[in-house]
Structures are given as C-alpha cells and as structure tokens.
Scaffold this motif. Structure first.
Motif, PDB file in Angstrom:
ATOM      1  N   GLY A   1     -28.407 -24.400 -27.791  1.00 32.22           N
ATOM      2  CA  GLY A   1     -29.843 -24.381 -27.992  1.00 32.22           C
ATOM      3  C   GLY A   1     -30.472 -23.168 -27.329  1.00 32.22           C
ATOM      4  N   PRO A   2     -31.790 -23.003 -27.487  1.00 30.26           N
ATOM      5  CA  PRO A   2     -32.471 -21.803 -26.995  1.00 30.26           C
ATOM      6  C   PRO A   2     -32.448 -21.658 -25.467  1.00 30.26           C
TER       7      PRO A   2
ATOM      8  N   ASP B   1     -38.621 -29.428 -24.721  1.00 30.35           N
ATOM      9  CA  ASP B   1     -38.375 -30.549 -25.621  1.00 30.35           C
ATOM     10  C   ASP B   1     -38.553 -30.142 -27.087  1.00 30.35           C
ATOM     11  N   ARG B   2     -39.583 -29.332 -27.371  1.00 22.11           N
ATOM     12  CA  ARG B   2     -39.846 -28.956 -28.763  1.00 22.11           C
ATOM     13  C   ARG B   2     -38.677 -28.174 -29.358  1.00 22.11           C
ATOM     14  N   TYR B   3     -38.118 -27.243 -28.576  1.00 19.28           N
ATOM     15  CA  TYR B   3     -37.043 -26.396 -29.095  1.00 19.28           C
ATOM     16  C   TYR B   3     -35.655 -26.860 -28.653  1.00 19.28           C
TER      17      TYR B   3
ATOM     18  N   GLU C   1     -42.410 -33.019 -13.405  1.00 15.68           N
ATOM     19  CA  GLU C   1     -42.269 -33.077 -14.866  1.00 15.68           C
ATOM     20  C   GLU C   1     -40.982 -32.392 -15.294  1.00 15.68           C
ATOM     21  N   ALA C   2     -40.051 -33.149 -15.801  1.00 16.41           N
ATOM     22  CA  ALA C   2     -38.830 -32.593 -16.367  1.00 16.41           C
ATOM     23  C   ALA C   2     -38.793 -32.901 -17.856  1.00 16.41           C
ATOM     24  N   PRO C   3     -38.236 -32.016 -18.673  1.00 18.53           N
ATOM     25  CA  PRO C   3     -38.133 -32.309 -20.109  1.00 18.53           C
ATOM     26  C   PRO C   3     -37.273 -33.545 -20.358  1.00 18.53           C
ATOM     27  N   HIS C   4     -37.517 -34.229 -21.452  1.00 18.92           N
ATOM     28  CA  HIS C   4     -36.643 -35.340 -21.838  1.00 18.92           C
ATOM     29  C   HIS C   4     -35.283 -34.798 -22.280  1.00 18.92           C
ATOM     30  N   HIS C   5     -35.311 -33.641 -22.959  1.00 19.75           N
ATOM     31  CA  HIS C   5     -34.059 -32.984 -23.342  1.00 19.75           C
ATOM     32  C   HIS C   5     -33.458 -32.349 -22.097  1.00 19.75           C
TER      33      HIS C   5
END
Length: 470
Positions: A185-186, A228-230, A250-254
């Motif tokens: 992923g990015p 999360d979006r990317y 705040e941590a991303p869900h991904h």
C-alpha cells in the motif's frame, strides 16, 4: 524475500496507470510521472546544462517535485530542494552559490526578494522545451545526486551535497522491512519537507513502486483519515508529529506495516506510547544530511531504550575524544566512516557529525546531542537524561547568562503531572553542573524547524529572559 533492484520506469512499464503521487487534488500515474521526468531532463539538456550540473528547486512536495527528483537521479543532475522562504533571505543566494547551482526551477516566475545567482525557469517552461535532437534516454555516465540544506538548529543552515554515485541510476534495492513495493500500500508523507529525514522514506517508496500520499496540512485526525482512505502501509513521522499523534490518541484503523521516525531525538515515553498505539512497527534511524547511518527496530529499541541502533552494512561508527578511540560505554565525539560508494574524496575518511554519544558492548549507538567541550558533553548528558523522565516529550539544555544552564522542557500537564524539576536538579548536581533554570512548556509549543527539530538558535535568544513556567 531477497532484496531486488527496482525503479519507477519499471513500474511504468508493468503498471503505467498505477497512482504514483497524490497530494490534495493533484494526482499522477507512474506512466505520466516518468514521462514528465524525461521531459524535464530534455528541457535541462536543451538549455545547455552539462552532466552533473546542480539544479535547485522550491517546487512543493507533490507530482511536479517528484518528477524533477527522478529526472535528476536518472539523468545525471544534482538536485537541491530549498524552501522559498529561505531563498528569500540573503543567505539563500549564498547557499546556491556554495554548491555551484546552475539553474533554479520553480512553480512560478521568481518575483520580489533578492536576485538568484542563476537563471530561474518554471517546470512548465522546461517540459515545453523542444529537445533539438537531445536524447533523454541516453544513460549518463553516473547517476544524479541530492543536495540538502541543514536545518540550522544551532547556527546558519549550510548546503551539503551527497556523493555522486559512480554508476548510472539503477533504482533502489527493495527490502521487505521498509514496507514498500508494487505489492504494498501507499507511503504516507506526513512531513512534506525537503529535509533528508522526511523526504528520504518517501523517495525510496516511490522508487520501489509504492504510491506516495503527501499530507500537506498537518493534523493527527487528517493523518489517520488519509491512512485509512488509502490503506497506507508505511508512514514517516518526525518526533514532534509522533508526539501530536500520541497526545491525540488517534491511530488509523488500517494497521501500518512500518512507521519511520528520525531527524531528532524521540523521548522514550513518547515512543513507548506510540508503540502502544501503532503496534511494534516503529523503525527509527539516525544519520546526517549525507545519508542514514544507523537503524533500529521496535524490538531492538524496547531492549535498549534510547538507542538509535547499529550502523548499516559497510558503515562504521567511531567514538573518539581528542582523536583517541574510546571503548564501549564512554562518551565522546561521533564519527562516521561511510561506505566507499557514499564517500566524497574531498571529505576524508571520517565524517564528523558534531554529535556526542557512546556505543554499548553490542555496537548500539546512543546519541546525547551536540557538544565540543567537556562541559558541553555533560550538558548534552543532562539533556539526554531529561528526555528519559516521565511525561517529557522533548528537551533542550542551553547555556544561559553567566553559564547557568537553562532547560527548556516540553512536558505533559494533567492529573498525572509529575514535576520534573527535582530530578533535573539532582542530575545536574551529579554531572557537576550549576543548578539549572527549568522552563516548562506544553508539548509542541517550542519553536521548531519544518523537519521537527527544536530551533536552538531561537531558544538561545530566549534563554536570558524566559521565566520558570508550567
């Protein structure tokens, strides 16, 4: 997985429509990115720039900037990214002169401010230039190189040119632990600056085949949303932004596969909280404007809190005092013997970093800070020990009026607040330093460079008047 060589032109051949760079509403594919890089190289050659010439730029980090970076690396030019605000100062022109800059590339014509010691072109002008027979596909005798301006935390910024490789551009060795490649992923570039520590991971990911997402407006919430979006697999956060994320919780869900951090000291309390937030994926590095020197994984760091890791293969770290090598555990000047391919003959065999520290029995490096005299070494040790205190998110110890140490300490304030002043005074006494004046500040409130380092030169001007504060 064994490392393998890869470059953006290979990605463009296998997957030309793969997104290469995304920055706000700008987006470019790999096919278009390498086409633009080749067009920029044709334009530079058509305007008479010889092989190896240095080009400076203030293009914002995004599709145009990365196209120029690839043009320089593949087609044999030097690239000096420099902030437009720095260019507008009298110092900016001298920085360009110091590395013999042949041209400056900008998003818009250069208007106002001091004149530059070279012609100024826009990237649109170059890509529109007819080649007049110039073959941009002809491989240069050697790859291009990067030039960086130091952060100027302790004095005036300087331009530092990395050694130019002896061979044509071959891309990068794709290594699994760096979380980049065409199957990943990015990479989320949350520090869109020109500092090597922040630009390096993004440029590596792009060359390995990852999409680079540039976060131009910083907030912890936007960082998590973009990840999360990317579905980003890697990211780079300077310690101040890592602190912001920890403070926000705040941590991303991904889940990231790797989160790089470096460029400045990271207090252990912040790093432990970041490990709790992201998982054991933090990857710290230490280096100079000429390249990365050491790396350390989360597991290694948890066993040796405060270390910045062991040298990369082919690099040697030497700890000396007055030119005499020191054994493990003793504090002295940190010197680097770079790999032969990264060494500029003009620099000599050993590169002086200006930092002091020590290595342990297993070769792990601990950096205390910058120092020259024995007293400054003790001051650097005091600063290092302050960062180890609970609740401290950053610190800088400077000599104030009358050689009285002034400790600027960013510290969390809340119900669990632990006053660090008694511990700081006790440590200063142990190090035979005068009782320091301690200035407490909220996390992220002290002046910093764009790459996240504390502006020591600015703090020095405040040292004479700053009161004790919480």
């Amino acid at each position: 997985m064994k490392p393998y060589l890869w470059d953006p032109w290979a990605t463009a051949r296998t997957d030309p429509d793969r997104a290469a760079v995304i920055a706000d509403d700008e987006e470019i594919t790999y096919g278009d990115l390498v086409g633009r890089a080749d067009a920029l190289a044709r334009g530079l050659r058509a305007r008479g720039l010889p092989d190896g010439a240095t080009v400076s730029t203030d293009l914002p980090t995004g599709p145009a900037f990365f196209a120029l970076a690839l043009a320089a690396l593949r087609h044999g030019f030097g690239l000096f990214p420099i902030d437009r605000d720095l260019l507008a100062l009298p110092l900016g022109s001298s920085l360009l002169t110091s590395v013999a800059t042949a041209a400056h590339l900008s998003a818009r014509p250069w208007e106002g401010g001091p004149g530059l010691p070279c012609p100024v072109w826009t990237d649109a002008e170059l890509t529109a230039t007819r080649a007049d027979g110039t073959d941009a596909s002809a491989r240069p005798p050697a790859a291009g190189r990067l030039v960086f301006a130091t952060s100027g935390t302790t004095g005036l910024p300087q331009a530092v040119a990395r050694a130019r490789p002896r061979r044509p551009y071959q891309g990068v060795a794709v290594v699994e632990r760096y979380g980049a490649g065409t199957g990943r992923g990015p990479h989320l570039m949350a520090n869109p600056t020109y500092h090597l520590g922040t630009l390096g991971p993004a440029l590596y990911a792009l060359q390995a085949g990852s999409t680079v997402v540039v976060q131009r407006s910083w907030s912890p919430g936007a960082f998590a949303e973009l990840a999360d979006r990317y579905r980003a697999d890697s990211a780079m956060l300077s310690p101040d932004r890592l602190t912001d994320v920890v403070e926000a919780g705040e941590a991303p869900h991904h889940r990231f596969q790797v989160v790089f951090h470096g460029g400045a000291a990271c207090p252990p309390s912040v790093k432990r909280a970041a490990v709790d937030l992201f998982g054991p994926v933090l990857h710290e590095y230490y280096g100079t404007s000429q390249g990365v020197v050491t790396e350390i994984t989360t597991a290694e760091w948890l066993a040796r809190p405060g270390s910045v890791g062991r040298p990369l293969p082919g690099i040697r770290v030497e700890i000396t005092r007055d030119g005499r090598p020191l054994p493990a555990g003793e504090t002295g000047d940190i010197g680097i013997r770079p790999r032969a391919a990264d060494r500029d003959p003009a620099d000599g065999d050993v590169l002086k970093t200006g930092d002091v520290g020590h290595v342990d029995d297993e070769g792990y490096l601990f950096v205390l800070g910058r120092a020259e005299s024995p007293r400054q070494i003790r001051t650097a040790r005091l600063e290092h020990d302050i960062r180890l205190l609970p609740g401290v998110t950053d610190a800088a110890v400077l000599d104030g009026p009358g050689d009285e140490p002034v400790c600027f300490v960013e510290h969390r304030v809340g119900s669990a607040f632990q006053d660090p002043v008694p511990a700081i005074e006790a440590t200063a006494d142990m190090l035979e330093l005068p009782c320091p004046r301690v200035v407490l500040a909220a996390p992220g409130s002290l002046p910093r460079t764009p790459s996240g380092k504390l502006r020591r030169a600015v703090l020095l001007t405040l040292a004479g008047s700053a009161p004790h504060a919480v």
